[in-house]
Structure formats: C-alpha cells, structure tokens
Design a protein around this motif. Sequence first.
Motif, PDB file in Angstrom:
ATOM      1  N   GLU A  15       4.904  11.483   2.022  1.00  0.00           N
ATOM      2  CA  GLU A  15       3.759  11.483   2.934  1.00  0.00           C
ATOM      3  C   GLU A  15       2.774  10.378   2.559  1.00  0.00           C
ATOM      4  O   GLU A  15       2.194   9.714   3.428  1.00  0.00           O
ATOM      5  CB  GLU A  15       3.062  12.843   2.920  1.00  0.00           C
ATOM      6  CG  GLU A  15       3.781  13.942   3.669  1.00  0.00           C
ATOM      7  CD  GLU A  15       4.961  14.514   2.887  1.00  0.00           C
ATOM      8  OE1 GLU A  15       5.164  14.112   1.714  1.00  0.00           O
ATOM      9  OE2 GLU A  15       5.682  15.364   3.446  1.00  0.00           O
ATOM     10  N   ALA A  16       2.590  10.149   1.246  1.00  0.00           N
ATOM     11  CA  ALA A  16       1.720   9.060   0.797  1.00  0.00           C
ATOM     12  C   ALA A  16       2.289   7.715   1.233  1.00  0.00           C
ATOM     13  O   ALA A  16       1.556   6.808   1.644  1.00  0.00           O
ATOM     14  CB  ALA A  16       1.555   9.102  -0.720  1.00  0.00           C
ATOM     15  N   TYR A  17       3.608   7.591   1.142  1.00  0.00           N
ATOM     16  CA  TYR A  17       4.268   6.356   1.562  1.00  0.00           C
ATOM     17  C   TYR A  17       4.043   6.111   3.055  1.00  0.00           C
ATOM     18  O   TYR A  17       3.696   4.999   3.476  1.00  0.00           O
ATOM     19  CB  TYR A  17       5.760   6.461   1.259  1.00  0.00           C
ATOM     20  CG  TYR A  17       6.501   5.149   1.389  1.00  0.00           C
ATOM     21  CD1 TYR A  17       6.583   4.269   0.311  1.00  0.00           C
ATOM     22  CD2 TYR A  17       7.113   4.790   2.579  1.00  0.00           C
ATOM     23  CE1 TYR A  17       7.263   3.057   0.418  1.00  0.00           C
ATOM     24  CE2 TYR A  17       7.795   3.588   2.695  1.00  0.00           C
ATOM     25  CZ  TYR A  17       7.872   2.725   1.621  1.00  0.00           C
ATOM     26  OH  TYR A  17       8.531   1.533   1.738  1.00  0.00           O
ATOM     27  N   LEU A  18       4.208   7.161   3.853  1.00  0.00           N
ATOM     28  CA  LEU A  18       3.989   7.031   5.298  1.00  0.00           C
ATOM     29  C   LEU A  18       2.547   6.670   5.630  1.00  0.00           C
ATOM     30  O   LEU A  18       2.288   5.849   6.502  1.00  0.00           O
ATOM     31  CB  LEU A  18       4.363   8.334   6.004  1.00  0.00           C
ATOM     32  CG  LEU A  18       5.839   8.622   6.250  1.00  0.00           C
ATOM     33  CD1 LEU A  18       5.994   9.965   6.931  1.00  0.00           C
ATOM     34  CD2 LEU A  18       6.480   7.526   7.075  1.00  0.00           C
ATOM     35  N   SER A  19       1.610   7.294   4.932  1.00  0.00           N
ATOM     36  CA  SER A  19       0.199   7.009   5.216  1.00  0.00           C
ATOM     37  C   SER A  19      -0.128   5.561   4.892  1.00  0.00           C
ATOM     38  O   SER A  19      -0.915   4.915   5.589  1.00  0.00           O
ATOM     39  CB  SER A  19      -0.715   7.963   4.438  1.00  0.00           C
ATOM     40  OG  SER A  19      -0.630   7.747   3.041  1.00  0.00           O
ATOM     41  N   GLY A  20       0.499   5.008   3.833  1.00  0.00           N
ATOM     42  CA  GLY A  20       0.283   3.613   3.495  1.00  0.00           C
ATOM     43  C   GLY A  20       0.806   2.668   4.564  1.00  0.00           C
ATOM     44  O   GLY A  20       0.176   1.654   4.879  1.00  0.00           O
ATOM     45  N   LEU A  21       1.964   2.990   5.131  1.00  0.00           N
ATOM     46  CA  LEU A  21       2.512   2.169   6.210  1.00  0.00           C
ATOM     47  C   LEU A  21       1.688   2.296   7.486  1.00  0.00           C
ATOM     48  O   LEU A  21       1.513   1.326   8.225  1.00  0.00           O
ATOM     49  CB  LEU A  21       3.955   2.589   6.504  1.00  0.00           C
ATOM     50  CG  LEU A  21       5.042   2.200   5.502  1.00  0.00           C
ATOM     51  CD1 LEU A  21       6.385   2.755   5.963  1.00  0.00           C
ATOM     52  CD2 LEU A  21       5.136   0.689   5.328  1.00  0.00           C
ATOM     53  N   CYS A  60       0.830  -1.202   0.000  1.00  0.00           N
ATOM     54  CA  CYS A  60       0.000   0.000   0.000  1.00  0.00           C
ATOM     55  C   CYS A  60       0.868   1.257   0.000  1.00  0.00           C
ATOM     56  O   CYS A  60       0.591   2.222  -0.717  1.00  0.00           O
ATOM     57  CB  CYS A  60      -0.932  -0.010   1.210  1.00  0.00           C
ATOM     58  SG  CYS A  60      -1.991   1.438   1.342  1.00  0.00           S
ATOM     59  N   ALA A  61       1.935   1.251   0.797  1.00  0.00           N
ATOM     60  CA  ALA A  61       2.832   2.402   0.854  1.00  0.00           C
ATOM     61  C   ALA A  61       3.450   2.673  -0.509  1.00  0.00           C
ATOM     62  O   ALA A  61       3.495   3.821  -0.977  1.00  0.00           O
ATOM     63  CB  ALA A  61       3.921   2.156   1.903  1.00  0.00           C
ATOM     64  N   PHE A  62       3.920   1.611  -1.156  1.00  0.00           N
ATOM     65  CA  PHE A  62       4.525   1.777  -2.475  1.00  0.00           C
ATOM     66  C   PHE A  62       3.503   2.306  -3.480  1.00  0.00           C
ATOM     67  O   PHE A  62       3.754   3.281  -4.198  1.00  0.00           O
ATOM     68  CB  PHE A  62       5.100   0.446  -2.961  1.00  0.00           C
ATOM     69  CG  PHE A  62       5.656   0.501  -4.352  1.00  0.00           C
ATOM     70  CD1 PHE A  62       6.958   0.918  -4.573  1.00  0.00           C
ATOM     71  CD2 PHE A  62       4.879   0.152  -5.444  1.00  0.00           C
ATOM     72  CE1 PHE A  62       7.474   0.991  -5.864  1.00  0.00           C
ATOM     73  CE2 PHE A  62       5.374   0.217  -6.735  1.00  0.00           C
ATOM     74  CZ  PHE A  62       6.684   0.634  -6.942  1.00  0.00           C
ATOM     75  N   ALA A  63       2.339   1.658  -3.545  1.00  0.00           N
ATOM     76  CA  ALA A  63       1.332   2.047  -4.533  1.00  0.00           C
ATOM     77  C   ALA A  63       0.832   3.470  -4.291  1.00  0.00           C
ATOM     78  O   ALA A  63       0.639   4.243  -5.237  1.00  0.00           O
ATOM     79  CB  ALA A  63       0.166   1.058  -4.504  1.00  0.00           C
ATOM     80  N   ALA A  64       0.617   3.845  -3.040  1.00  0.00           N
ATOM     81  CA  ALA A  64       0.162   5.200  -2.730  1.00  0.00           C
ATOM     82  C   ALA A  64       1.200   6.228  -3.165  1.00  0.00           C
ATOM     83  O   ALA A  64       0.864   7.299  -3.674  1.00  0.00           O
ATOM     84  CB  ALA A  64      -0.136   5.333  -1.238  1.00  0.00           C
ATOM     85  N   ALA A  86      -6.284   5.906  -0.916  1.00  0.00           N
ATOM     86  CA  ALA A  86      -7.378   4.992  -1.263  1.00  0.00           C
ATOM     87  C   ALA A  86      -7.012   4.142  -2.476  1.00  0.00           C
ATOM     88  O   ALA A  86      -7.268   2.933  -2.503  1.00  0.00           O
ATOM     89  CB  ALA A  86      -8.653   5.784  -1.525  1.00  0.00           C
ATOM     90  N   LEU A  87      -6.401   4.768  -3.491  1.00  0.00           N
ATOM     91  CA  LEU A  87      -5.971   4.014  -4.664  1.00  0.00           C
ATOM     92  C   LEU A  87      -4.870   3.026  -4.307  1.00  0.00           C
ATOM     93  O   LEU A  87      -4.881   1.867  -4.742  1.00  0.00           O
ATOM     94  CB  LEU A  87      -5.471   4.978  -5.746  1.00  0.00           C
ATOM     95  CG  LEU A  87      -6.521   5.580  -6.679  1.00  0.00           C
ATOM     96  CD1 LEU A  87      -5.888   6.648  -7.563  1.00  0.00           C
ATOM     97  CD2 LEU A  87      -7.154   4.497  -7.534  1.00  0.00           C
ATOM     98  N   GLY A  88      -3.907   3.481  -3.510  1.00  0.00           N
ATOM     99  CA  GLY A  88      -2.835   2.591  -3.089  1.00  0.00           C
ATOM    100  C   GLY A  88      -3.366   1.407  -2.310  1.00  0.00           C
ATOM    101  O   GLY A  88      -2.913   0.268  -2.493  1.00  0.00           O
TER     102      GLY A  88
END
Length: 322
Positions: free
Chosen positions: A200-206, A183-187, A278-280
């Motif tokens: 920040e997207a990576y962190l939110s995924g983790l 999820c972190a990667f995809a986001a 959400a996409l990630g």
Amino acid sequence: MKNWIGRLLGGAEKETVAPAPVSATLTFDDARTMATEVQATYYRWLTGSSRCTASPEQEAQILREVRSLAADPVCASGLVPRIPELIAQLLTSLSDENISTGALSAQVGRDLVLVAEVIREANSAYYRPVTPIETLEGAVTMLGLNGLRMLLARIAFRPLLRVTTQGVARQVAPIVWKHAERCAFAASVMAPGLSAGVFEAYLSGLMQNLGLQVAFQVADRVCEGKVPGSGEFGIAFFAASRELSSVIASHWDFPPDVVKAIAHAHEPEGSHPAQALALGDRIATLRLLLDAGVIGDDDPLVMQGLNGFERRCLGKLLELSE
C-alpha cells in the motif's frame, strides 16, 4: 479502472522487512521546517526555466482551479489515461498465489516489450543476480510474485504520469515519473517500521504525483506557458495536487490507507501510512536533488534531516534502474 486496482491488491504477499526507525534527531518543528525547505527547493529546480513572476491573482486562480477539480472526481479522473489491458489481465493472475512460474511466464511472454522489462528488472543492481538472467522464466523466479506485482504497478502507472500534452506538464513529466518510482520504493522501505502496509505504501508513492501532472496543465494555461516561480507557491501547489491525487485514488477504489496517506502525508499528526509516504517523498526528493547537484552529500537537509536508516535508503535509490 476500479477492477484493475482490485486485481492489483488481491494477492499481495506478506513482507518480511526489518523495521525502519523514523527520524528522531530533530524536534518536530525542525523536521517540519526541513521538509518544507526540501519541497520548496525541489519545486524551484523542477520548474527551472519555466518559472515566472506570477501575480497573486494568478497564483490564487491556479490553486482554486486545482481544488475545484478535486471536488469533481469524475472530471478529474477523466484527465488521465487508462492502463493497457494486458497489464490488468496479468494482475488478475498475480492475485492467485498458487499460479506457477511457467504460467506467469507464458502470459508475460505475450508482449515482447514486457518481456524485456521483466528481464531487465531481474538483472538490475537491486536484485544483483550471481550470473546474468537471460530467460523470462528465470526472471520471473528471481522477482517473485511481489516483485513482479511492483514492477507491473510501475508499468501500469507510467503512461498515467508521462503525459502527452505540451507545455510545462510535458517538460516536467520525466522528472515527476522518476520521483514517483523512487518515492514508491522509499515509502515501501519505511512502511514496516511504522506498522504500515508495504505494498500500500508502494502504491501511494506511485499515485501521489498523478494530480501534480494535471495541476501543471492548469498552471501552464493560466500563466501562458509558464508557472509561478516562488517556493512558497510551490508548497501550496504540491499540497493541492496531492489532494487531487487522493480524490482520484478514492474514485478508483484504492484502499482507504492509500487515499488517506496521500491526503495527509505532510500533516502534523498523519497516520502511520501517511508518515511512511511523507518519509518516502522526502528521501526520493533528496535523491533527485543530489543527483542533479542542487545539494551535496553533506547538506544539512541530508545529514540532519535523515537518520542513518533513511540515509541508507537514500543510497539504495541509486541502484534503481533508470
């Protein structure tokens, strides 16, 4: 905990990633219906043989207790482990954009397990080195500051999501962690096309799955070693756990964009960071379901639910090291 978050964010490099188009082939209602179906399918597969026929009262009690934890961030954050001190020290060094590769290599070299992780990452299918990288300094050069930051973020979060408790939470922990990585990667791949911050997207995924592990401990206790089996409950359960994750993220002083993205990722009018998450989340979930044989490559959830760019990201997730 707050200090290491500041260190982690202090030296983020600017990313130059091609913009990612968002899904445009479906109406909003169709896209939301598919996203809901993905979540329900994932919940049923994730919980597997641990599912039971719970009473409405049990389901309501679980959701009530998880939401109650979300109202008490001090108590909620105390239910998860802390990160190793060496990782925090390395994150401090990474905030200095002028630090040399040699200096970074010397610090990483203090931990043989970390050395092995860095070299393995540099030799992964994602980086595709022309010749195998065998030295720590070569691996650090290959990853770059931002690649090393993302690797350290994963290492920092790993003990937070790999719980040591018994029961359902322990059973699902490996899959929950695998989902968080993907999820972190995809986001982070989706973020540039949505004018959202990549790191920040990576962190939110983790971060978004952190509350889920706590929520599974609650469900396990209420249902005596089981969890409610319905997909409908699973959707509400995921939503309550994301609320818990966002509260912990806020308590730990994560950036507001990360906190809001986690809290509002599946809402109709979420912010751009929320849309990236959400996409990630959906791409990562589909990857796990595909790998497990729950759905096929030609499933409508893949072919109609994702556009071409998102399907390429789905394929790229195969290259992430286990």
